[in-house]
Design an enzyme around this catalytic site. Structure first.
Site, short mmCIF file in Angstrom:
data_model
loop_
_atom_site.label_atom_id
_atom_site.label_comp_id
_atom_site.label_asym_id
_atom_site.label_seq_id
_atom_site.Cartn_x
_atom_site.Cartn_y
_atom_site.Cartn_z
N ASP A 10 -25.75 -0.78 21.34
CA ASP A 10 -24.97 -1.21 22.65
C ASP A 10 -25.88 -2.20 23.39
OD1 ASP A 10 -23.54 -1.01 24.95
OD2 ASP A 10 -24.94 0.00 25.83
N LEU A 11 -25.33 -2.94 24.20
CA LEU A 11 -26.19 -4.16 24.82
C LEU A 11 -26.75 -3.69 26.24
CD1 LEU A 11 -27.19 -7.11 24.60
CD2 LEU A 11 -24.94 -7.54 25.98
N ASP A 12 -25.67 -3.42 26.95
CA ASP A 12 -26.16 -3.18 28.42
C ASP A 12 -27.00 -1.86 28.54
OD1 ASP A 12 -25.06 -5.67 29.58
OD2 ASP A 12 -23.06 -4.81 29.23
N THR A 18 -28.44 -5.03 32.66
CA THR A 18 -27.61 -5.71 33.24
C THR A 18 -26.82 -4.86 34.43
OG1 THR A 18 -26.32 -5.51 31.40
CG2 THR A 18 -27.19 -7.49 31.64
N LYS A 46 -20.72 2.50 33.40
CA LYS A 46 -21.37 2.09 32.18
C LYS A 46 -20.84 2.42 31.17
CE LYS A 46 -26.07 2.69 33.64
NZ LYS A 46 -27.42 3.60 33.71
N GLY A 47 -20.68 1.30 30.39
CA GLY A 47 -19.72 1.41 28.97
C GLY A 47 -18.26 0.99 29.37
N SER A 115 -20.62 -3.96 21.66
CA SER A 115 -20.63 -3.88 23.18
C SER A 115 -19.39 -4.17 23.96
CB SER A 115 -21.65 -5.06 23.73
OG SER A 115 -21.44 -5.18 24.94
N ALA A 116 -19.14 -3.34 25.07
CA ALA A 116 -17.86 -3.49 25.77
C ALA A 116 -17.70 -4.67 26.41
CB ALA A 116 -17.78 -2.55 26.87
N LYS A 146 -14.61 2.11 24.25
CA LYS A 146 -15.47 3.43 24.14
C LYS A 146 -14.66 4.36 25.23
CE LYS A 146 -19.44 0.80 23.22
NZ LYS A 146 -20.66 0.04 23.81
N GLU A 170 -27.38 4.30 22.06
CA GLU A 170 -26.37 3.89 23.19
C GLU A 170 -26.66 4.53 24.52
OE1 GLU A 170 -23.75 3.52 25.06
OE2 GLU A 170 -22.43 2.34 23.55
N ASP A 171 -26.41 3.92 25.75
CA ASP A 171 -27.07 4.61 26.92
C ASP A 171 -25.96 5.26 27.67
OD1 ASP A 171 -25.90 2.09 27.72
OD2 ASP A 171 -26.76 2.33 29.63
C1 BG6 Z 1 -20.36 -2.86 29.28
C2 BG6 Z 1 -21.12 -2.42 30.76
O1 BG6 Z 1 -21.49 -2.88 28.31
O2 BG6 Z 1 -19.61 -3.85 29.50
C3 BG6 Z 1 -20.08 -2.22 31.96
O3 BG6 Z 1 -21.91 -1.11 30.42
C4 BG6 Z 1 -19.33 -3.45 31.74
O4 BG6 Z 1 -20.75 -1.79 33.02
C5 BG6 Z 1 -18.64 -3.89 30.36
O5 BG6 Z 1 -18.26 -3.42 32.57
C6 BG6 Z 1 -17.68 -5.25 30.45
O6 BG6 Z 1 -18.88 -6.08 30.47
P1 BG6 Z 1 -18.30 -7.70 30.76
O7 BG6 Z 1 -19.56 -8.45 30.73
O8 BG6 Z 1 -17.34 -8.24 29.92
O9 BG6 Z 1 -17.73 -7.88 32.33
MG MG Z 2 -24.60 0.44 27.77
#
Ligand code: BG6
Ligand code: MG
Length: 226
Positions: A10-12, A18, A46-47, A115-116, A146, A170-171
């Site tokens: 996962d990224l964030d 972030t 988150k996620g 990542s989302a 997710k 994953e966090d």
């Molecule tokens: C997830 C974050 O990785 O991405 C969420 O944990 C975020 O908080 C989601 O809303 C979507 O991100 P983005 O960058 O497309 O707005």
């Molecule tokens: Mg995350």
């Protein structure tokens, strides 16, 4: 021969922190709409995808906005978010992540991102990690967020491995659910209380012996018989 063929990150919250930038951007939007927005609420996002995050904020604030107008709002939030992202550099990679990626590369374990975030490729470029990833599945490539496993299943398939040969880092609680739902070995990065349903939980990647970690995970992974 290793049973672990790939790691999908996962990224964030796993590679970079972030959440603090999402928070200031969402709070700015929420406040403009007359909604109070706290860090505790931010935790719950988150996620969660961008569109769903807005839906939740509006719901919590008891504010009704037509569906057609919601995209304008998420676009604005994203513009503010990008102002922070564009200033990111490699110093924002969370401690230990780069070392782990190097160890995986050295061992021939494939590396993917699930990542989302629709900003995922840009963030990876910004912090100089883009080239480590053989595949990147971001929020723009999935129809189900997710806890649906789609993002990780696509990642495994693009990497050419079976889900059971993948480890997911994953966090977010929902992210761990997604990995488990996809039949992968889930490693929670964060608090045991939140991520206790993962196969294994680490607080972060700091001061980890990666060989020991991989041995532990290797043992937890059941061998795939052809
Ligand atoms: C997830 C974050 O990785 O991405 C969420 O944990 C975020 O908080 C989601 O809303 C979507 O991100 P983005 O960058 O497309 O707005
Ligand atoms: Mg995350």
């Amino acid at each position: 021969m290793l049973n672990i063929k790939a790691c999908i990150f996962d990224l964030d919250g796993v590679i970079v922190d972030t959440a603090k930038y999402h928070f200031v951007a969402w709070r700015r939007l929420a406040n403009e709409l007359g909604i109070d927005f706290t860090e505790k609420e931010n935790e719950k996002l988150k996620g969660v995808s961008r569109a769903e995050s807005l839906n939740l904020i509006l719901e919590w604030g008891g504010v009704k906005i037509e569906n057609e107008k919601r995209e304008q709002l998420t676009d604005r939030k994203n513009e503010w978010y990008l102002e922070h992202i564009q200033k990111m550099n490699e110093e924002e990679i969370l401690p230990g992540v780069k070392l782990l990626l190097d160890v995986l590369k050295e061992k021939g374990i494939k590396i993917g991102l699930g990542s989302a975030s629709k900003n995922a490729p840009m963030i990876l470029k910004q912090v100089g990690l883009f080239d480590y990833f053989e595949t990147i599945v971001d929020g723009g490539q999935v129809t189900n967020s997710k806890p649906h496993p789609e993002v990780f299943l696509k990642g495994a398939s693009y990497l050419g491995v079976l889900p059971a040969q993948c480890i997911v880092f994953e966090d977010a609680e929902k992210g761990v659910d997604a990995a488990l739902g996809g039949g992968m070995l889930a490693v929670g990065v964060g608090e045991e209380e939140v991520l206790g349903h993962a196969h294994y939980v680490i607080p972060d990647f700091k001061n980890l012996d990666y060989d020991v970690l991989l041995e532990i995970l290797e043992e937890k992974m059941s061998p795939i018989k052809n």
